[in-house]
Write an enzyme that holds these catalytic residues in place. Structure first.
Site, PDB file in Angstrom:
ATOM      1  N   GLY A   9       0.773  -1.233   0.000  1.00 19.17           N
ATOM      2  CA  GLY A   9       0.000   0.000   0.000  1.00 19.17           C
ATOM      3  C   GLY A   9       0.803   1.280   0.000  1.00 19.17           C
ATOM      4  N   SER A  10       1.987   1.273  -0.627  1.00 17.67           N
ATOM      5  CA  SER A  10       2.752   2.527  -0.612  1.00 17.67           C
ATOM      6  C   SER A  10       2.104   3.582  -1.516  1.00 17.67           C
ATOM      7  CB  SER A  10       4.211   2.282  -1.001  1.00 17.67           C
ATOM      8  OG  SER A  10       4.335   1.939  -2.351  1.00 17.67           O
ATOM      9  N   MET A  24      -4.363  -6.830  -6.949  1.00 21.79           N
ATOM     10  CA  MET A  24      -3.851  -7.920  -7.793  1.00 21.79           C
ATOM     11  C   MET A  24      -4.949  -8.841  -8.326  1.00 21.79           C
ATOM     12  SD  MET A  24      -0.799  -7.051  -7.944  1.00 21.79           S
ATOM     13  CE  MET A  24      -0.003  -8.425  -8.759  1.00 21.79           C
ATOM     14  N   LEU A  32     -10.620  -7.413 -12.554  1.00 22.82           N
ATOM     15  CA  LEU A  32     -12.058  -7.221 -12.349  1.00 22.82           C
ATOM     16  C   LEU A  32     -12.821  -7.545 -13.639  1.00 22.82           C
ATOM     17  CD1 LEU A  32     -11.659  -3.912 -10.347  1.00 22.82           C
ATOM     18  CD2 LEU A  32     -12.537  -6.082  -9.413  1.00 22.82           C
ATOM     19  N   HIS A  75       0.055   1.455 -13.211  1.00 15.03           N
ATOM     20  CA  HIS A  75       0.778   0.289 -13.724  1.00 15.03           C
ATOM     21  C   HIS A  75       2.254   0.666 -13.862  1.00 15.03           C
ATOM     22  CE1 HIS A  75       1.312  -3.476 -15.874  1.00 15.03           C
ATOM     23  NE2 HIS A  75       2.101  -2.822 -16.697  1.00 15.03           N
ATOM     24  N   ASP A  80     -10.608  -4.034 -20.842  1.00 18.64           N
ATOM     25  CA  ASP A  80      -9.360  -4.582 -21.387  1.00 18.64           C
ATOM     26  C   ASP A  80      -8.212  -4.280 -20.430  1.00 18.64           C
ATOM     27  OD1 ASP A  80     -10.639  -5.433 -23.705  1.00 18.64           O
ATOM     28  OD2 ASP A  80     -10.443  -3.431 -24.598  1.00 18.64           O
ATOM     29  N   ASP A  87      -5.121  -3.234 -18.489  1.00 20.19           N
ATOM     30  CA  ASP A  87      -4.022  -2.266 -18.661  1.00 20.19           C
ATOM     31  C   ASP A  87      -4.102  -1.513 -19.992  1.00 20.19           C
ATOM     32  OD1 ASP A  87      -2.982  -3.064 -16.186  1.00 20.19           O
ATOM     33  OD2 ASP A  87      -1.694  -4.585 -17.080  1.00 20.19           O
TER      34      ASP A  87
END
Ligand code: GRF
Length: 208
Positions: free
Chosen positions: A13-14, A91, A94, A110, A144, A146
């Site tokens: 969670g950075s 990770m 969806l 990303h 789609d 990324d």
């Protein structure tokens, strides 16, 4: 209108922490109201609670199928009256059924200069390809993977001595600068008014 933001994470969670921090500014066009993790043991849950943001785990493994998992996510989002989502190291892919109602209201970060190197093992892919520059991308999430419209990117050099780990560390520093800036840019309705370019600490950041 200021947005009620949820951040979806799976790990340390950075990026989430930098978004929470940025959104504390009085003029930030949104507030972080909820953090959801797909892993119960994610370090980010602790960080969020330390920052006084409600944080819940919706563990993927607790649900038989993706539909049930996503229904549980939707329930948490509705309970907190969320109207904007930031994926930050989430990770799980969806489904289109989940993503479609959030069209234009869900961002992801990303760790590559998309459309290069989507998916996993990004830094290995970049080193293998021999690129001289890498970086990160904030984009809208579409069905789609990324491939949604780009909001902004930050570029960093690739050094001859880089390993996937050293490149990841350099890119992650750039992520921490890019994500809050891209979120504010998008929520302020500035998309398309760019490029808005900044350069510092070896990182070149451009918002569309
Ligand atoms: C980041 O590199 C992000 O680009 C990728 O997952 C990583 C999450 O790191 N999607 P953190 O949990 O924000 O530290």
């Amino acid at each position: 209108m200021t947005r009620r933001i949820a951040i979806l994470i799976s790990g340390r969670g950075s990026n989430m922490a930098t978004l929470i921090d940025a959104a504390k500014a009085a003029d930030f066009p949104g507030s972080v109201e909820l953090v959801i993790s797909s892993h119960e043991e994610a370090g980010g849950l602790v960080l969020a609670r330390e920052a006084d943001v409600p944080a819940v785990a919706v563990p993927r493994k607790a649900y038989k199928g993706k539909a049930a998992f996503e229904a549980a996510l939707s329930e948490e989002l509705a309970k907190a009256d969320i109207d904007f989502i930031c994926l930050a190291g989430f990770m799980r892919v969806l489904s289109p059924e989940f993503v479609t109602p959030w069209n234009d209201r869900m961002l992801n970060i990303h760790p590559s200069l998309l459309p290069l190197f989507p998916g996993l093992d990004v830094h290995e892919q970049a080193l293998e390809a021999g690129v001289a520059v890498s970086g990160c991308t904030v984009h809208l999430v579409t069905a789609d993977l990324d491939a949604g419209p780009i909001i902004g990117q930050a570029a960093v050099p690739v050094m001859p001595s880089d390993t996937p780990q050293s490149l990841a560390a350099r890119v992650q520093k750039a992520e921490h600068r890019l994500y809050p800036a891209a979120l504010a840019h998008y929520l302020s309705g500035k998309l398309g008014g760019g490029p808005s370019v900044t350069q510092s600490e070896g990182c070149f950041l451009s918002l569309r």
